[in-house]
Design a protein around this motif. Sequence first.
Motif, PDB file in Angstrom:
ATOM      1  N   UNK A  22      53.565  74.062  66.937  1.00  0.00           N
ATOM      2  CA  UNK A  22      53.097  72.821  66.333  1.00  0.00           C
ATOM      3  C   UNK A  22      54.218  71.789  66.317  1.00  0.00           C
ATOM      4  N   UNK A  23      54.072  70.718  67.009  1.00  0.00           N
ATOM      5  CA  UNK A  23      55.074  69.649  67.020  1.00  0.00           C
ATOM      6  C   UNK A  23      54.403  68.348  67.382  1.00  0.00           C
ATOM      7  N   UNK A  24      55.095  67.293  67.164  1.00  0.00           N
ATOM      8  CA  UNK A  24      54.560  65.982  67.522  1.00  0.00           C
ATOM      9  C   UNK A  24      54.933  65.678  68.963  1.00  0.00           C
ATOM     10  N   UNK A  25      53.989  65.868  69.866  1.00  0.00           N
ATOM     11  CA  UNK A  25      54.235  65.582  71.276  1.00  0.00           C
ATOM     12  C   UNK A  25      53.808  64.151  71.592  1.00  0.00           C
ATOM     13  N   UNK A  26      54.531  63.476  72.464  1.00  0.00           N
ATOM     14  CA  UNK A  26      54.148  62.103  72.836  1.00  0.00           C
ATOM     15  C   UNK A  26      52.908  62.122  73.706  1.00  0.00           C
ATOM     16  N   UNK A  27      52.305  60.972  73.869  1.00  0.00           N
ATOM     17  CA  UNK A  27      51.108  60.868  74.685  1.00  0.00           C
ATOM     18  C   UNK A  27      51.412  61.109  76.157  1.00  0.00           C
ATOM     19  N   UNK A  28      52.673  60.960  76.553  1.00  0.00           N
ATOM     20  CA  UNK A  28      53.049  61.255  77.931  1.00  0.00           C
ATOM     21  C   UNK A  28      53.020  62.764  78.137  1.00  0.00           C
ATOM     22  N   UNK A  29      52.325  63.271  79.145  1.00  0.00           N
ATOM     23  CA  UNK A  29      52.208  64.723  79.312  1.00  0.00           C
ATOM     24  C   UNK A  29      53.559  65.353  79.646  1.00  0.00           C
ATOM     25  N   UNK A  30      53.766  66.600  79.245  1.00  0.00           N
ATOM     26  CA  UNK A  30      54.983  67.328  79.613  1.00  0.00           C
ATOM     27  C   UNK A  30      55.089  67.441  81.130  1.00  0.00           C
ATOM     28  N   UNK A  31      56.289  67.698  81.633  1.00  0.00           N
ATOM     29  CA  UNK A  31      56.476  67.722  83.094  1.00  0.00           C
ATOM     30  C   UNK A  31      55.674  68.813  83.800  1.00  0.00           C
ATOM     31  N   UNK A  32      55.269  69.873  83.052  1.00  0.00           N
ATOM     32  CA  UNK A  32      54.494  70.935  83.700  1.00  0.00           C
ATOM     33  C   UNK A  32      53.125  70.451  84.152  1.00  0.00           C
ATOM     34  N   UNK A  33      52.661  69.342  83.559  1.00  0.00           N
ATOM     35  CA  UNK A  33      51.322  68.833  83.860  1.00  0.00           C
ATOM     36  C   UNK A  33      51.441  67.492  84.562  1.00  0.00           C
ATOM     37  N   UNK A  34      50.578  67.294  85.540  1.00  0.00           N
ATOM     38  CA  UNK A  34      50.624  66.035  86.264  1.00  0.00           C
ATOM     39  C   UNK A  34      50.070  64.866  85.486  1.00  0.00           C
ATOM     40  N   UNK A  35      49.098  65.145  84.605  1.00  0.00           N
ATOM     41  CA  UNK A  35      48.466  64.043  83.884  1.00  0.00           C
ATOM     42  C   UNK A  35      47.839  64.561  82.595  1.00  0.00           C
ATOM     43  N   UNK A  36      47.201  63.660  81.856  1.00  0.00           N
ATOM     44  CA  UNK A  36      46.583  64.026  80.590  1.00  0.00           C
ATOM     45  C   UNK A  36      45.396  64.969  80.772  1.00  0.00           C
ATOM     46  N   UNK A  37      44.746  64.916  81.924  1.00  0.00           N
ATOM     47  CA  UNK A  37      43.580  65.776  82.164  1.00  0.00           C
ATOM     48  C   UNK A  37      43.995  67.248  82.116  1.00  0.00           C
ATOM     49  N   UNK A  38      45.038  67.609  82.860  1.00  0.00           N
ATOM     50  CA  UNK A  38      45.492  68.999  82.891  1.00  0.00           C
ATOM     51  C   UNK A  38      46.039  69.421  81.526  1.00  0.00           C
ATOM     52  N   UNK A  39      46.720  68.515  80.863  1.00  0.00           N
ATOM     53  CA  UNK A  39      47.289  68.835  79.548  1.00  0.00           C
ATOM     54  C   UNK A  39      46.176  69.080  78.521  1.00  0.00           C
ATOM     55  N   UNK A  40      45.169  68.197  78.533  1.00  0.00           N
ATOM     56  CA  UNK A  40      44.034  68.361  77.607  1.00  0.00           C
ATOM     57  C   UNK A  40      43.307  69.675  77.875  1.00  0.00           C
ATOM     58  N   UNK A  41      43.175  70.032  79.166  1.00  0.00           N
ATOM     59  CA  UNK A  41      42.491  71.281  79.507  1.00  0.00           C
ATOM     60  C   UNK A  41      43.269  72.483  78.963  1.00  0.00           C
ATOM     61  N   UNK A  42      44.599  72.432  79.111  1.00  0.00           N
ATOM     62  CA  UNK A  42      45.404  73.541  78.587  1.00  0.00           C
ATOM     63  C   UNK A  42      45.254  73.667  77.071  1.00  0.00           C
ATOM     64  N   UNK A  43      45.376  72.559  76.376  1.00  0.00           N
ATOM     65  CA  UNK A  43      45.279  72.583  74.911  1.00  0.00           C
ATOM     66  C   UNK A  43      43.920  73.096  74.449  1.00  0.00           C
ATOM     67  N   UNK A  44      42.876  72.762  75.203  1.00  0.00           N
ATOM     68  CA  UNK A  44      41.514  73.142  74.787  1.00  0.00           C
ATOM     69  C   UNK A  44      41.216  74.604  75.125  1.00  0.00           C
ATOM     70  N   UNK A  45      41.504  75.003  76.358  1.00  0.00           N
ATOM     71  CA  UNK A  45      41.078  76.332  76.804  1.00  0.00           C
ATOM     72  C   UNK A  45      42.089  77.436  76.498  1.00  0.00           C
ATOM     73  N   UNK A  46      43.369  77.115  76.477  1.00  0.00           N
ATOM     74  CA  UNK A  46      44.380  78.135  76.239  1.00  0.00           C
ATOM     75  C   UNK A  46      44.836  78.146  74.781  1.00  0.00           C
ATOM     76  N   UNK A  47      45.226  76.974  74.274  1.00  0.00           N
ATOM     77  CA  UNK A  47      45.658  76.909  72.878  1.00  0.00           C
ATOM     78  C   UNK A  47      44.484  76.865  71.902  1.00  0.00           C
ATOM     79  N   UNK A  48      43.263  76.700  72.445  1.00  0.00           N
ATOM     80  CA  UNK A  48      42.034  76.736  71.662  1.00  0.00           C
ATOM     81  C   UNK A  48      42.035  75.706  70.525  1.00  0.00           C
ATOM     82  N   UNK A  49      42.577  74.543  70.823  1.00  0.00           N
ATOM     83  CA  UNK A  49      42.526  73.443  69.869  1.00  0.00           C
ATOM     84  C   UNK A  49      41.159  72.765  69.948  1.00  0.00           C
ATOM     85  N   UNK A  50      40.726  72.144  68.875  1.00  0.00           N
ATOM     86  CA  UNK A  50      39.476  71.383  68.897  1.00  0.00           C
ATOM     87  C   UNK A  50      39.705  70.054  69.608  1.00  0.00           C
ATOM     88  N   UNK A  51      38.606  69.422  69.988  1.00  0.00           N
ATOM     89  CA  UNK A  51      38.732  68.123  70.647  1.00  0.00           C
ATOM     90  C   UNK A  51      39.351  67.086  69.717  1.00  0.00           C
TER      91      UNK A  51
END
Length: 340
Positions: A22-51
Motif C-alpha cells: 500500500x503506497x501512494x503511487x503517481x498516475x504515471x505507470x511504473x516502468x514495468x507497464x507501458x501504459x495505464x491500461x496494463x497497470x489497471x489490469x494488473x491492479x484489478x486481476x492480480x492485486x484484486x483491487x476494486x475499480x
Amino acid sequence: MTSVRRLAFSLPMSDARLLSKPSRLPATPPPQFGDLVAWAAWLYYVDEMTQAEIALRLGVSRASVANYLQEARRAGIVTIRLDPGAVSRTAAAKALAERFGLAEATVVPALEGRRVDTRIGVAGAKVLAALLEEGDTVGVAWGRTILALARAAEPAGIERLTVAQVSGSSASTDDFAPELCTTLLANQLGARCVNLHAPAVLSSRDLRDRLLAEPALQRQFALINSATKIVFGVGDIGPTSTFHRSGMLTEEDLGRIVAEGRAKGVVIGRLIDAAGRPVPSPIDDGIVGISVEELKAVPVRLCLAGGPLKTEAIRGALVGGLATHFVTDSDTAERLLSGS
C-alpha cells in the motif's frame, strides 16, 4: 466451477511484491507497464483491487478504469480461459436435462481413487440446500449416496422443515438404513425428523395391511404422501449391490429375477425395468414404503446416482420420469448420453 486464467503477462516476484504494497503511487505507470491500461489490469486481476480503489490509485474516474479493463481484454493483455473440463461438465449437464426432460442436472467430475457415491452425495447436499423452502416436507430414501448427502448437509435455517423416512427400517448394514439417513439429514438441517416405525418388508400382504391400518402409521403415510420434495438413489441388483446385501429378497429369488433380465435396477426397494416401470417381485405385497407411482407424485424428485454398474438402472429411472433433478458424475453422464 470455471477456472479462469486472468493475465497474459507476468512480472518478476520482487516487482509484484512492490506493487502490492500500500503506497501512494503517481498516475504515471511504473516502468514495468507501458501504459495505464496494463497497470489497471494488473491492479484489478492480480492485486484484486476494486475499480473504485484503482481509480483513486491512478487518479482517474471509475468510468476510465472500466474502459481500461475493456481495452486490456481487446488488446490481449488479459485473456480469460475456461477450464475445458468444467465446460464439458456444464455441457453434459445441459444435455442430460434436455435428453431426459429434467428440470436440472448436475455433473461432478469423476476422480480416480475417490468414491463416486461420496462425491455425488456431497454435490447432492448443495443441490438440495438450494431447493429447500419454508414448510417443505422432504422424503428420504436409503443407500450409500443418500447417506453421503446426509453427512454433507449443513444447517438450512429454514422454518417448518420436516424430513420424513419413506420406506421401512431394517437391521441390516449402514448402507441399508433408512432411519439413519433420515435422522442424520434432519439433524444436519435442523429439521423435524419423522421416522417410519415399521419393518421394510413384512411376511405377507395381510400383515402389512393390518399394520398400515394402525392410526399412527396412517398419520405417517399421510405425511409421506404430502412430501413436497424427495431424495432418492438408484441401485443395481448385482451381487455387490446394496439391494443384494439388504436381504430383502432371498438369493434364489434374486438370482431368478436377474436371470430373467427384465429388472434393471431398484428404486426405494422397488424393482424397475429399462423404462422405469415397476417389475413384480415376491416381496411387493409385503413392502412398507412408497410405490413408484407415489414417488412420481412428489413435485420435486432429486435423484443421486452414478457408477458403471448402475448405468442401465439410472437410464431406466430417467426414462421413466422418476426424477426432476439429477446429480451424477462425469463418467456416468457420458455413458448415459452415448447410450453405452
